[in-house]
Motif scaffolding. Sequence first.
Motif, short mmCIF file in Angstrom:
data_model
loop_
_atom_site.label_atom_id
_atom_site.label_comp_id
_atom_site.label_asym_id
_atom_site.label_seq_id
_atom_site.Cartn_x
_atom_site.Cartn_y
_atom_site.Cartn_z
N GLN A 27 3.95 72.36 8.06
CA GLN A 27 4.52 71.82 7.25
C GLN A 27 5.39 70.66 7.51
N ALA A 28 5.40 69.65 7.11
CA ALA A 28 6.23 68.57 7.53
C ALA A 28 7.67 69.00 7.54
N SER A 29 8.18 69.69 6.65
CA SER A 29 9.80 70.20 6.65
C SER A 29 10.16 71.16 7.98
N ASP A 30 9.01 71.92 8.62
CA ASP A 30 9.26 72.71 10.04
C ASP A 30 9.46 71.53 10.83
N ALA A 31 8.60 70.40 11.07
CA ALA A 31 8.82 69.71 12.24
C ALA A 31 10.15 68.97 11.95
N TYR A 32 10.36 68.56 10.65
CA TYR A 32 11.93 67.91 10.40
C TYR A 32 12.97 68.92 10.77
N ALA A 33 12.88 70.05 10.55
CA ALA A 33 13.93 71.24 11.06
C ALA A 33 13.91 71.18 12.29
N SER A 34 12.74 71.30 13.18
CA SER A 34 12.70 71.48 14.39
C SER A 34 13.75 70.50 15.38
N VAL A 35 13.75 69.06 14.71
CA VAL A 35 14.64 68.21 15.35
C VAL A 35 16.10 68.33 14.90
#
Length: 560
Positions: free
Chosen positions: A427-435
């Motif tokens: 999910q794009a939201s997971d990559a965003y949240a990781s940073v």
Amino acid sequence: MPYVIAFVVILGIAIFVVWIAFIYLMRLLGFLIACSVVVAAFTFTAGLLWGVVLPIRVLRGRASVTPRVATPQLIRDGQIFKGAPRGAAREFGWDAAWPLYVPYQLRFDAAAVRGEAALLVEDVRGLATRWWPTSDKVLLQALLSVARFLLLGIPAYAYILGLFSGIFLWMTIVGVIQALVVSAQWITTRLLRIRESRHMKKHAATVKCTRCYRETNMPSYRCLNPQCPRIHRDVNPGPLGIRTRICECEEKIPLTVAAASRALTAHCPFCDAELPRGAGSRRVVVAPVFGSVGSGKTQFLATTATALHSMSEDEGTPTGLSALTPAAEQFLANSVEETSAGSAPLKTQHHDRPEGYPFLITGHGSDVELHLMDAAGENFVHSDSSRSLGYLDLSTSLLFLLDPLTIPEVREQLTLSGVGVQVAQGQASDAYASVVDRLRDSGEDLRKKKLAVVVTKADVVGQIFASEPLPEDSAGVRGWLYSHGGDNLVRRIEADFQEVAYFGVDSTPGVSARSASHPLRVIDWVLANGGAEPLSAGPVDPPSPGTDAPDELNKEAAHS
């Protein structure tokens, strides 16, 4: 009675003889004193002249006392300067260089002159007593001592007085010159530091290491002598030199970052990695991309590098491009080759601390060092996996690459359309949240950073939504995301960041650099935020959260 008369006569004669002897003795004493004074005048003059010549002999190494040399080793031993260095060298100790002659070596030279004068005084005093006769008779010894003082003592002390007068005259002149030189050095040092500070501020010059991701305004520099392994940590003007310094190997080192960066090899003061030529004298703009595996990060950067290369090869544009490291040079060569072949670049290998690709861009105002920072999508699975990517902290601008095909609503339309294309993992939201979560946990104020939401694969979106492709403006892209299932992500992004810009990007080989969907448009935005001149299209002004979306979407966002 006759005996009395005889005694008186004899006593009178004795007194007369003694008186005559006393008179002659006084005359002799007066003569000796006169001669001694005349000789003393000559010896004083000789001593005065020798006192002026003596320092020259000492400095030329022709005296008995050799001046101590203020060597770099004595500096390291703490015998030259008081205390440890300040500034960039405070963690390393004083650099291996020779100190200024005035006042540091001059102190040793003055001490040697005083030591030579003391030896000469002992020699003169010994010469005045060594060969003079002595006696066991008290009266005779007293007479000999008086004679010695008159004949040798007075001239000797006159010589010593002249000697010290000459040395004092020399030291007075030297002291005045030293005060003037030290004052001039202090003023020059301050002026050079002010000029350096203005130069650094004007060009926003800094150093951002592509290996350890640390930032500094004072690189370390390796000595100009290829046989010398010494590294100079602080090239500011100071006690080791004003305009240049002498390395321990006796090679001249230019001072100030502006001068040293033109001649010396720079190194990162934190990890000692070799930095690009000229590092520290120009503006550095970091373009860090992050996103899911397969979101198009490497393709985005490869297309950017290829476009920059094409612009530098075009004689009609002033743009010049130079790869500053072997890694950047290889990345550029691979990107150009793959674009010419019409193939997609290979997936970025997973490294915990990937090395960035620094490029020097010229021809647009001041020179700019652009760092393209790429990392495999595996680094953005969760916040811990992105913790080692310190370059995300360096930049005020972040590039979040969003594959729209990961949005369920768009993914459904992709399936129905039958278009075959690779979709990013997760999910794009997971990559965003990781940073974002990692930055927030480390104390970063996200409101001070700017985010570019780069919606990739605009060409595929155009095939799926033929009547509703990705718009070309920021507000349009935001509205498209909001109305196609990305509303929750948009709301979170705009809650985290105060300034957000949206781009629709087509990174496929052959896309025109003049196209509004070309990655260069995003790079222009990054350069503009970093204070540099844009390369092609003008920078996109980031919209305030929710203000550039259609009215009904703004109302929905506000209501939510």
